[in-house]
Design a protein around this motif. Structure first.
Motif, PDB file in Angstrom:
ATOM      1  N   VAL B 127      -0.673  -7.630   0.354  1.00  0.00           N
ATOM      2  CA  VAL B 127       0.381  -7.302   1.319  1.00  0.00           C
ATOM      3  C   VAL B 127       1.448  -6.445   0.641  1.00  0.00           C
ATOM      4  CG1 VAL B 127       2.188  -8.286   2.765  1.00  0.00           C
ATOM      5  CG2 VAL B 127      -0.017  -9.422   2.600  1.00  0.00           C
ATOM      6  N   PRO B 128       1.790  -5.275   1.216  1.00  0.00           N
ATOM      7  CA  PRO B 128       2.872  -4.464   0.640  1.00  0.00           C
ATOM      8  C   PRO B 128       4.201  -5.210   0.716  1.00  0.00           C
ATOM      9  CG  PRO B 128       1.658  -3.240   2.342  1.00  0.00           C
ATOM     10  CD  PRO B 128       1.205  -4.663   2.415  1.00  0.00           C
ATOM     11  N   LEU B 129       5.100  -4.878  -0.202  1.00  0.00           N
ATOM     12  CA  LEU B 129       6.385  -5.578  -0.265  1.00  0.00           C
ATOM     13  C   LEU B 129       7.129  -5.545   1.060  1.00  0.00           C
ATOM     14  CD1 LEU B 129       8.516  -7.057  -1.903  1.00  0.00           C
ATOM     15  CD2 LEU B 129       9.343  -4.840  -2.737  1.00  0.00           C
ATOM     16  N   ASP B 130       7.084  -4.406   1.740  1.00  0.00           N
ATOM     17  CA  ASP B 130       7.877  -4.307   2.970  1.00  0.00           C
ATOM     18  C   ASP B 130       7.250  -5.044   4.151  1.00  0.00           C
ATOM     19  OD1 ASP B 130       5.797  -2.624   3.505  1.00  0.00           O
ATOM     20  OD2 ASP B 130       7.016  -0.845   3.875  1.00  0.00           O
ATOM     21  N   GLU B 131       6.042  -5.597   3.948  1.00  0.00           N
ATOM     22  CA  GLU B 131       5.433  -6.431   5.007  1.00  0.00           C
ATOM     23  C   GLU B 131       5.388  -7.904   4.622  1.00  0.00           C
ATOM     24  OE1 GLU B 131       1.567  -4.873   5.956  1.00  0.00           O
ATOM     25  OE2 GLU B 131       2.326  -2.825   6.203  1.00  0.00           O
ATOM     26  N   ALA B 132       5.847  -8.215   3.413  1.00  0.00           N
ATOM     27  CA  ALA B 132       5.675  -9.589   2.916  1.00  0.00           C
ATOM     28  C   ALA B 132       6.446 -10.599   3.755  1.00  0.00           C
ATOM     29  CB  ALA B 132       6.098  -9.667   1.449  1.00  0.00           C
ATOM     30  N   ALA B 133       7.652 -10.240   4.194  1.00  0.00           N
ATOM     31  CA  ALA B 133       8.485 -11.206   4.916  1.00  0.00           C
ATOM     32  C   ALA B 133       7.783 -11.730   6.167  1.00  0.00           C
ATOM     33  CB  ALA B 133       9.827 -10.564   5.288  1.00  0.00           C
ATOM     34  N   SER B 134       6.972 -10.897   6.797  1.00  0.00           N
ATOM     35  CA  SER B 134       6.320 -11.319   8.039  1.00  0.00           C
ATOM     36  C   SER B 134       5.209 -12.345   7.787  1.00  0.00           C
ATOM     37  CB  SER B 134       5.745 -10.105   8.774  1.00  0.00           C
ATOM     38  OG  SER B 134       4.638  -9.574   8.063  1.00  0.00           O
ATOM     39  N   SER B 207      11.871 -12.115  -6.061  1.00  0.00           N
ATOM     40  CA  SER B 207      12.303 -12.652  -4.774  1.00  0.00           C
ATOM     41  C   SER B 207      11.105 -13.245  -4.042  1.00  0.00           C
ATOM     42  CB  SER B 207      12.906 -11.526  -3.925  1.00  0.00           C
ATOM     43  OG  SER B 207      11.860 -10.669  -3.458  1.00  0.00           O
ATOM     44  N   PRO B 208      11.317 -14.096  -3.052  1.00  0.00           N
ATOM     45  CA  PRO B 208      10.193 -14.619  -2.270  1.00  0.00           C
ATOM     46  C   PRO B 208       9.284 -13.507  -1.735  1.00  0.00           C
ATOM     47  CG  PRO B 208      12.133 -15.910  -1.805  1.00  0.00           C
ATOM     48  CD  PRO B 208      12.579 -14.778  -2.697  1.00  0.00           C
ATOM     49  N   GLU B 209       9.853 -12.429  -1.244  1.00  0.00           N
ATOM     50  CA  GLU B 209       9.030 -11.344  -0.708  1.00  0.00           C
ATOM     51  C   GLU B 209       8.197 -10.707  -1.829  1.00  0.00           C
ATOM     52  OE1 GLU B 209      12.284 -11.728  -0.210  1.00  0.00           O
ATOM     53  OE2 GLU B 209      12.405 -12.209   1.922  1.00  0.00           O
ATOM     54  N   ARG B 214       3.065  -9.806  -4.531  1.00  0.00           N
ATOM     55  CA  ARG B 214       2.329  -9.742  -5.798  1.00  0.00           C
ATOM     56  C   ARG B 214       1.237 -10.817  -5.881  1.00  0.00           C
ATOM     57  NH1 ARG B 214       4.607  -7.262 -10.372  1.00  0.00           N
ATOM     58  NH2 ARG B 214       6.352  -5.875  -9.921  1.00  0.00           N
ATOM     59  N   LEU B 215       1.558 -12.030  -5.465  1.00  0.00           N
ATOM     60  CA  LEU B 215       0.535 -13.088  -5.523  1.00  0.00           C
ATOM     61  C   LEU B 215      -0.614 -12.796  -4.575  1.00  0.00           C
ATOM     62  CD1 LEU B 215       2.899 -16.186  -5.725  1.00  0.00           C
ATOM     63  CD2 LEU B 215       1.463 -15.292  -7.567  1.00  0.00           C
ATOM     64  N   SER B 216      -0.332 -12.099  -3.475  1.00  0.00           N
ATOM     65  CA  SER B 216      -1.411 -11.766  -2.535  1.00  0.00           C
ATOM     66  C   SER B 216      -2.345 -10.711  -3.122  1.00  0.00           C
ATOM     67  CB  SER B 216      -0.846 -11.295  -1.194  1.00  0.00           C
ATOM     68  OG  SER B 216      -0.434  -9.935  -1.254  1.00  0.00           O
ATOM     69  N   GLN B 217      -1.956 -10.075  -4.216  1.00  0.00           N
ATOM     70  CA  GLN B 217      -2.879  -9.199  -4.954  1.00  0.00           C
ATOM     71  C   GLN B 217      -3.799 -10.023  -5.852  1.00  0.00           C
ATOM     72  OE1 GLN B 217      -0.568  -6.302  -7.171  1.00  0.00           O
ATOM     73  NE2 GLN B 217       0.789  -5.975  -5.418  1.00  0.00           N
ATOM     74  N   ASP B 218      -3.357 -11.238  -6.199  1.00  0.00           N
ATOM     75  CA  ASP B 218      -4.134 -12.077  -7.112  1.00  0.00           C
ATOM     76  C   ASP B 218      -5.111 -12.988  -6.374  1.00  0.00           C
ATOM     77  OD1 ASP B 218      -2.844 -11.062  -9.374  1.00  0.00           O
ATOM     78  OD2 ASP B 218      -1.181 -12.462  -9.135  1.00  0.00           O
ATOM     79  N   MET B 219      -4.765 -13.371  -5.147  1.00  0.00           N
ATOM     80  CA  MET B 219      -5.622 -14.259  -4.365  1.00  0.00           C
ATOM     81  C   MET B 219      -5.135 -14.262  -2.929  1.00  0.00           C
ATOM     82  SD  MET B 219      -4.237 -17.998  -5.633  1.00  0.00           S
ATOM     83  CE  MET B 219      -4.406 -17.568  -7.362  1.00  0.00           C
TER      84      MET B 219
END
Lengths: 260, 260
Positions: B127-134, B207-209, B214-219
């Protein structure tokens, strides 16, 4: 000995089944995985007509490090006094024939590690050694895929789960075999047809029963959870398109490929 | 902002619900957790009549290390360039009021670590950083319990998951709050009523976002998964009977005790 599989039926539905002991191409469908005390549904299939899936759906995959004497000697590390492990998440699961995917943003080497897998059959916590066997449903094969250059990318924190937990890095299959005698079996890993690992399971440090007993002191193990018992010498890297076949006589062969 | 809880009803059934914004003691029952697009069941309860449970059932708990500048300075470690994490298994989950249990065979110190928890609302991978909050459903509180002396018991392998993955070591609750502004909040941890941690979340490294991206790149992160964002200074040990209260203004207080 029984051989249990999970598969996609010709009509697309996902199902569980047992191979007929007398007729290997005949699959008897059950209404759940073997450890869940399932009942036959009355359906039967030809094995060749089915798409095999990972034979169980582990909530967690416990992956051991440094659990073979030959590898410990090669690494010049002492043998551990308790199983050393990390967790691979459920999201890392891949089945027979699935492609192994390179993590986004990682350009380094990706290694195969052929291993025996223990499939838990009954919830267990603090199980004494002499009762551990009754909590093991059966055995399977694991390719414990590893993005090795992530492991020590930070000097303060070995990133075991990051290196081994990526989606598709937990290849499991093709079947679960009950009553399997691991003591007389070997793990053979072939990379593009060339043998790269061939080690006897009798060289193991912590036996499967010891692993289940000791790990059940660290956390509750649940039915369907898988313990990847660790690999031995001969680990190497895959390239795009590489085919890795991990075989254990009596269980079968788990074949996966790196996305080309 | 909405406040979601999971609870045992007076009749013993386990259910999900939302606190009424206008009347805090009124709980509106839904047919699933908030992130699953649930519908009201028509039932209502008095908050005081309910036994709170962990507010979600994570398939995995991703726990970060060294994610606050003040702690990094205290440890004299550089700030990481990517989140450093381990996994706590689903079997480690404990809810509000639950006892923290000493692992069998472990006689060493057991530490509390008060932390903010991120609850994932939508499956996310790369997930790109600018979409993470959603992809963040809301925020909760975590006590990331740690058997510290297991961590470095083996000189070759830091046992992060073993030290932090034991049953009841993943205390989460009391609620999940959506739309929570973490930037202006602090984590306050009290041991037997004495304040031991009080640190601003604005001191966070990732930050949470950034963590979700970043974690969504790992799993792949799944709905209900929890990220324990890491703790800061003030960690200490609990004794039998110790009561630990982790509070974050706007979310509430998570209270657990060591089994006496």
């Amino acid at each position: 000995m029984q051989t249990w599989i999970r598969f996609r039926r010709p009509d697309g539905a996902i199902a569980h089944g047992r191979l007929d002991a007398a007729e290997a191409d005949r699959v008897i469908e059950f209404d759940g995985p073997g450890y869940a005390d399932p009942r036959p549904t009355g359906n039967e299939f030809r094995y060749a007509s089915l798409q095999l899936l990972a034979p169980c759906q582990p909530g967690k995959i416990v992956a051991l490090w440094n659990n073979f004497h030959a590898l410990a000697a090669r690494l010049e590390k002492s043998v551990p006094v308790h199983p050393l492990f990390l967790l691979k998440p459920a999201s890392s699961l891949a089945g027979p024939g699935d492609a192994i995917e390179r993590p986004a943003g990682y350009a380094g080497k990706i290694a195969y590690e052929g291993e025996l897998g223990i499939v838990i059959g009954r919830e267990c916590r603090n199980v004494p050694l002499d009762e551990a066997a009754s909590h093991i449903f059966g055995y399977t094969i694991v390719n414990d895929v590893t993005a090795g250059e992530l492991l020590n990318a930070d000097p303060n924190f070995p990133q075991w789960t990051r290196a081994k937990g990526s989606d598709t890095f937990g290849c499991i299959g093709p079947a679960i075999v009950t009553g399997f005698d691991w003591r007389s079996a070997s793990v053979v890993t072939r990379l593009d047809g060339v043998e790269r690992q061939n080690y006897p399971l009798s060289d193991i440090v912590f036996s499967p029963e010891e692993q289940v007993s000791r790990l059940s002191q660290d956390m509750t193990l649940m039915p369907g959870d898988v313990i990847a018992v660790g690999t031995s010498i001969g680990v190497g890297s895959m390239k795009p398109g590489s085919v890795v076949e991990v075989s254990i006589g009596g269980i079968g062969s788990l074949v996966n490929h790196m996305r080309g």
